[in-house]
Motif scaffolding. Structure first.
Motif, PDB file in Angstrom:
ATOM      1  N   ASP A  66       0.505  -1.145  -0.493  1.00 54.60           N
ATOM      2  CA  ASP A  66      -0.444   0.246   0.354  1.00 54.60           C
ATOM      3  C   ASP A  66       1.483   1.300   0.004  1.00 54.60           C
ATOM      4  O   ASP A  66       0.314   1.892  -0.660  1.00 54.60           O
ATOM      5  CB  ASP A  66      -1.274  -0.162   1.521  1.00 54.60           C
ATOM      6  CG  ASP A  66      -2.239  -0.912   1.442  1.00 54.60           C
ATOM      7  OD1 ASP A  66      -2.084  -1.622   0.198  1.00 54.60           O
ATOM      8  OD2 ASP A  66      -2.218  -1.535   1.912  1.00 54.60           O
ATOM      9  N   GLN A  67       1.957   1.293   0.894  1.00 48.40           N
ATOM     10  CA  GLN A  67       2.730   1.896   0.569  1.00 48.40           C
ATOM     11  C   GLN A  67       3.603   2.673  -0.921  1.00 48.40           C
ATOM     12  O   GLN A  67       3.239   3.960  -1.098  1.00 48.40           O
ATOM     13  CB  GLN A  67       4.235   2.092   1.822  1.00 48.40           C
ATOM     14  CG  GLN A  67       4.154   3.298   2.333  1.00 48.40           C
ATOM     15  CD  GLN A  67       5.761   2.857   3.027  1.00 48.40           C
ATOM     16  OE1 GLN A  67       5.925   2.095   4.227  1.00 48.40           O
ATOM     17  NE2 GLN A  67       6.422   4.330   3.805  1.00 48.40           N
ATOM     18  N   GLN A 126      10.855   1.540   2.895  1.00 41.70           N
ATOM     19  CA  GLN A 126      11.518   2.595   3.196  1.00 41.70           C
ATOM     20  C   GLN A 126      11.898   3.465   2.794  1.00 41.70           C
ATOM     21  O   GLN A 126      12.913   4.857   3.414  1.00 41.70           O
ATOM     22  CB  GLN A 126      12.172   1.861   4.108  1.00 41.70           C
ATOM     23  CG  GLN A 126      11.194   1.049   5.772  1.00 41.70           C
ATOM     24  CD  GLN A 126      11.918   0.347   6.377  1.00 41.70           C
ATOM     25  OE1 GLN A 126      13.518  -0.235   6.202  1.00 41.70           O
ATOM     26  NE2 GLN A 126      11.369  -0.743   7.877  1.00 41.70           N
ATOM     27  N   ARG A 127      12.706   2.485   1.775  1.00 45.88           N
ATOM     28  CA  ARG A 127      13.863   3.613   1.077  1.00 45.88           C
ATOM     29  C   ARG A 127      13.187   4.846  -0.158  1.00 45.88           C
ATOM     30  O   ARG A 127      13.570   5.972   0.315  1.00 45.88           O
ATOM     31  CB  ARG A 127      14.335   3.117   0.179  1.00 45.88           C
ATOM     32  CG  ARG A 127      15.623   3.370  -1.084  1.00 45.88           C
ATOM     33  CD  ARG A 127      16.634   2.180  -1.997  1.00 45.88           C
ATOM     34  NE  ARG A 127      15.107   1.899  -3.079  1.00 45.88           N
ATOM     35  CZ  ARG A 127      14.662   2.511  -4.248  1.00 45.88           C
ATOM     36  NH1 ARG A 127      16.146   3.755  -4.270  1.00 45.88           N
ATOM     37  NH2 ARG A 127      14.663   2.216  -4.949  1.00 45.88           N
ATOM     38  N   ARG A 128      12.036   4.188   0.100  1.00 42.43           N
ATOM     39  CA  ARG A 128      11.384   5.207  -0.928  1.00 42.43           C
ATOM     40  C   ARG A 128      10.422   6.206  -0.272  1.00 42.43           C
ATOM     41  O   ARG A 128      10.542   7.818  -0.310  1.00 42.43           O
ATOM     42  CB  ARG A 128      10.082   5.175  -1.867  1.00 42.43           C
ATOM     43  CG  ARG A 128      10.772   4.225  -2.911  1.00 42.43           C
ATOM     44  CD  ARG A 128       9.360   3.534  -4.180  1.00 42.43           C
ATOM     45  NE  ARG A 128       9.616   2.406  -5.163  1.00 42.43           N
ATOM     46  CZ  ARG A 128       9.143   2.538  -6.447  1.00 42.43           C
ATOM     47  NH1 ARG A 128       8.368   2.519  -6.254  1.00 42.43           N
ATOM     48  NH2 ARG A 128       9.829   1.343  -7.079  1.00 42.43           N
ATOM     49  N   ALA A 129      10.127   6.477   1.237  1.00 45.83           N
ATOM     50  CA  ALA A 129       9.687   7.339   2.398  1.00 45.83           C
ATOM     51  C   ALA A 129      10.922   7.966   2.247  1.00 45.83           C
ATOM     52  O   ALA A 129      10.851   9.326   2.535  1.00 45.83           O
ATOM     53  CB  ALA A 129       9.122   6.290   3.507  1.00 45.83           C
ATOM     54  N   SER A 130      12.016   8.328   2.746  1.00 48.23           N
ATOM     55  CA  SER A 130      12.915   8.709   2.922  1.00 48.23           C
ATOM     56  C   SER A 130      13.505   9.372   1.710  1.00 48.23           C
ATOM     57  O   SER A 130      13.730  10.285   2.609  1.00 48.23           O
ATOM     58  CB  SER A 130      13.977   7.318   3.002  1.00 48.23           C
ATOM     59  OG  SER A 130      15.063   6.759   2.105  1.00 48.23           O
ATOM     60  N   VAL A 166      11.555   9.921  -0.672  1.00 47.85           N
ATOM     61  CA  VAL A 166      11.075  11.585  -0.586  1.00 47.85           C
ATOM     62  C   VAL A 166      10.350  12.966   0.850  1.00 47.85           C
ATOM     63  O   VAL A 166      10.421  13.712   0.595  1.00 47.85           O
ATOM     64  CB  VAL A 166       9.124  10.995  -0.061  1.00 47.85           C
ATOM     65  CG1 VAL A 166       7.845  11.708  -0.008  1.00 47.85           C
ATOM     66  CG2 VAL A 166       8.265  10.330  -1.456  1.00 47.85           C
ATOM     67  N   ARG A 167      11.310  12.193   2.376  1.00 51.75           N
ATOM     68  CA  ARG A 167      11.475  12.676   3.063  1.00 51.75           C
ATOM     69  C   ARG A 167      12.547  14.097   2.888  1.00 51.75           C
ATOM     70  O   ARG A 167      12.774  15.258   3.258  1.00 51.75           O
ATOM     71  CB  ARG A 167      11.501  12.265   4.670  1.00 51.75           C
ATOM     72  CG  ARG A 167      10.319  11.461   5.551  1.00 51.75           C
ATOM     73  CD  ARG A 167      10.486  11.101   6.712  1.00 51.75           C
ATOM     74  NE  ARG A 167      12.123  10.297   6.431  1.00 51.75           N
ATOM     75  CZ  ARG A 167      11.721   9.343   6.488  1.00 51.75           C
ATOM     76  NH1 ARG A 167      10.278   8.764   6.425  1.00 51.75           N
ATOM     77  NH2 ARG A 167      12.461   7.550   6.744  1.00 51.75           N
ATOM     78  N   LYS A 168      13.190  13.400   2.317  1.00 49.92           N
ATOM     79  CA  LYS A 168      14.819  14.574   2.070  1.00 49.92           C
ATOM     80  C   LYS A 168      14.361  15.044   1.111  1.00 49.92           C
ATOM     81  O   LYS A 168      14.246  16.490   0.932  1.00 49.92           O
ATOM     82  CB  LYS A 168      15.721  13.194   1.025  1.00 49.92           C
ATOM     83  CG  LYS A 168      16.502  13.134   2.198  1.00 49.92           C
ATOM     84  CD  LYS A 168      17.932  11.874   1.282  1.00 49.92           C
ATOM     85  CE  LYS A 168      17.650  11.322   2.513  1.00 49.92           C
ATOM     86  NZ  LYS A 168      19.019   9.587   1.727  1.00 49.92           N
ATOM     87  N   ARG A 169      13.594  15.351  -0.588  1.00 47.77           N
ATOM     88  CA  ARG A 169      13.064  16.018  -1.290  1.00 47.77           C
ATOM     89  C   ARG A 169      11.906  17.195  -0.186  1.00 47.77           C
ATOM     90  O   ARG A 169      12.315  18.787  -0.693  1.00 47.77           O
ATOM     91  CB  ARG A 169      12.178  15.585  -2.087  1.00 47.77           C
ATOM     92  CG  ARG A 169      12.590  14.774  -3.089  1.00 47.77           C
ATOM     93  CD  ARG A 169      11.718  13.456  -4.080  1.00 47.77           C
ATOM     94  NE  ARG A 169      12.584  13.188  -5.116  1.00 47.77           N
ATOM     95  CZ  ARG A 169      11.809  12.153  -5.786  1.00 47.77           C
ATOM     96  NH1 ARG A 169      10.794  11.889  -6.004  1.00 47.77           N
ATOM     97  NH2 ARG A 169      13.118  11.298  -6.592  1.00 47.77           N
ATOM     98  N   SER A 170      11.134  16.402   0.326  1.00 53.32           N
ATOM     99  CA  SER A 170      10.543  17.511   1.719  1.00 53.32           C
ATOM    100  C   SER A 170      11.621  18.362   2.565  1.00 53.32           C
ATOM    101  O   SER A 170      11.021  19.792   2.727  1.00 53.32           O
ATOM    102  CB  SER A 170       9.703  17.205   1.759  1.00 53.32           C
ATOM    103  OG  SER A 170      10.143  16.373   2.537  1.00 53.32           O
ATOM    104  N   TYR A 172       2.889   6.379  -2.789  1.00 56.86           N
ATOM    105  CA  TYR A 172       4.597   6.878  -3.679  1.00 56.86           C
ATOM    106  C   TYR A 172       4.562   6.561  -5.700  1.00 56.86           C
ATOM    107  O   TYR A 172       4.947   7.158  -6.170  1.00 56.86           O
ATOM    108  CB  TYR A 172       5.336   6.109  -2.842  1.00 56.86           C
ATOM    109  CG  TYR A 172       5.812   6.314  -1.701  1.00 56.86           C
ATOM    110  CD1 TYR A 172       5.575   7.383  -1.324  1.00 56.86           C
ATOM    111  CD2 TYR A 172       6.218   5.709  -0.951  1.00 56.86           C
ATOM    112  CE1 TYR A 172       5.970   7.349   0.053  1.00 56.86           C
ATOM    113  CE2 TYR A 172       6.693   5.401   0.135  1.00 56.86           C
ATOM    114  CZ  TYR A 172       6.402   6.873   0.844  1.00 56.86           C
ATOM    115  OH  TYR A 172       6.312   6.733   2.359  1.00 56.86           O
ATOM    116  N   ALA A 173       4.063   5.460  -6.141  1.00 60.51           N
ATOM    117  CA  ALA A 173       3.998   4.786  -7.284  1.00 60.51           C
ATOM    118  C   ALA A 173       2.900   6.435  -8.097  1.00 60.51           C
ATOM    119  O   ALA A 173       3.309   7.046  -8.807  1.00 60.51           O
ATOM    120  CB  ALA A 173       3.570   4.003  -7.553  1.00 60.51           C
TER     121      ALA A 173
END
Length: 318
Positions: A21-22, A308-312, A314-318, A26-27
């Motif tokens: 789901d996560q 987790q890799r994609r979540a991190s 996204v956090r770096k971009r924000s 992101y996709a």
């Protein structure tokens, strides 16, 4: 989960569903940012004149509509849809891996995971003596001293012949016969064209060649000088003696890396050397055996790690 028959317990099912789901969220956000379309969607062109409708588009009542699912791309006046999943479409300069299926007059015919077989002409191959000269009848008679049926070869796409068949070339020492390894097949859309498709994993003494056609080679590292000395051998290819066996530790690394490629392919992740290396290192950190890398637990762990890799990211971009 194609090609894998997983028996997940309840806990693993919950973990896997949460990670999927996560990933889907992101996709979806990435696809929205890339102007994704489905069949019959209207492609906005802002009423521009002289628009060229390319692949995946059609004209309907004065509007440009999509005829397949994918991402809208524009090059000047050209508008086309790039399919997210598609068969291999050769381009000049592609690095491919293939298997010899026939030796014909002055050429080898290769299977390269394409709708047609590819052709490697004798004139497009370095001769064993290394001298640049015209090919003679003797060279044609000695073609089996270079490649025989079922040999795995790495080559470069040179172009298309007049009959539509794909023509290859192998005029560099980095191309040629591949030995002491495994040949894997993955969906071609998981392989993106990059500047480098030859990877030497120094810590494992393994070569990883990611072919644009979806054939991936994992084998023992071979120096260019060693490959050249093999080509200079006077012995026929089918009768060459193996100078040295592959060390047991290297064979284990080859199998572990190959299973990492298989796992990432089943999950549907784009194959990069960084992602393959990360998966291998994760299996070593968790003390996962080679045969267990294709099991339920490591499969779920890999999906969670990607989420987790994609979540991190996204956090770096924000």
């Amino acid at each position: 989960m194609r090609d894998l028959h997983l028996s997940l317990n309840q806990t693993q099912r919950v973990r896997l569903q949460a990670a999927l789901d996560q990933l889907e969220s992101y996709a979806a956000s990435t696809a929205a940012a890339s102007a994704s379309v489905t069949v019959a969607d209207t492609i906005p062109v802002n009423h521009e004149d002289n628009i060229l409708k390319g692949h995946g588009t059609s004209d309907l009542d004065g509007q440009v509509v999509a005829t397949l699912c994918g991402v809208v791309e524009r090059v000047n006046k050209l508008v086309y849809v790039r399919a997210l999943r598609s068969r291999y479409k050769p381009e000049v300069g592609d690095i491919i891996v293939g298997r010899v299926i026939e030796i014909a007059p002055k050429r080898w015919r290769l299977e390269i995971n394409f709708s047609q077989d590819a052709v490697l002409m004798l004139s497009s191959m370095n001769l064993p003596d290394g001298i640049q000269r015209r090919r003679t009848a003797v060279d044609e008679l000695n073609m089996r001293s270079i490649f025989v049926e079922n040999d795995v070869i790495c080559a470069e796409v040179r172009g298309f012949q007049h009959d539509g068949s794909l023509q290859l070339q192998a005029r560099s020492q980095k191309y040629g016969k591949l030995e002491k390894g495994q040949l894997l097949t993955v969906p071609p859309y998981l392989v993106k064209r990059r500047k480098q498709h030859f990877h030497h994993l120094d810590q494992y003494n393994v070569d990883l060649i990611v072919g644009c056609n979806g054939f991936v080679w994992v084998g023992e590292h071979v120096e260019t000088s060693e490959k050249e000395s093999t080509l200079l051998s006077d012995k026929p290819s089918g009768k060459q003696e193996i100078n040295s066996s592959v060390p047991l530790e290297t064979r284990r690394h080859i199998c572990r890396i190959a299973n990492a490629v298989r796992l990432l392919s089943v999950i549907g992740l784009t194959l990069t050397v960084e992602l393959v290396t990360e998966t291998v290192e994760a299996s070593l950190r968790s003390n996962t055996e080679i045969n267990e890398m294709l099991g339920s637990e490591f499969y779920v762990q890999t999906v969670e790690r990607e989420a987790q890799r994609r979540a991190s990211k996204v956090r770096k971009r924000s």
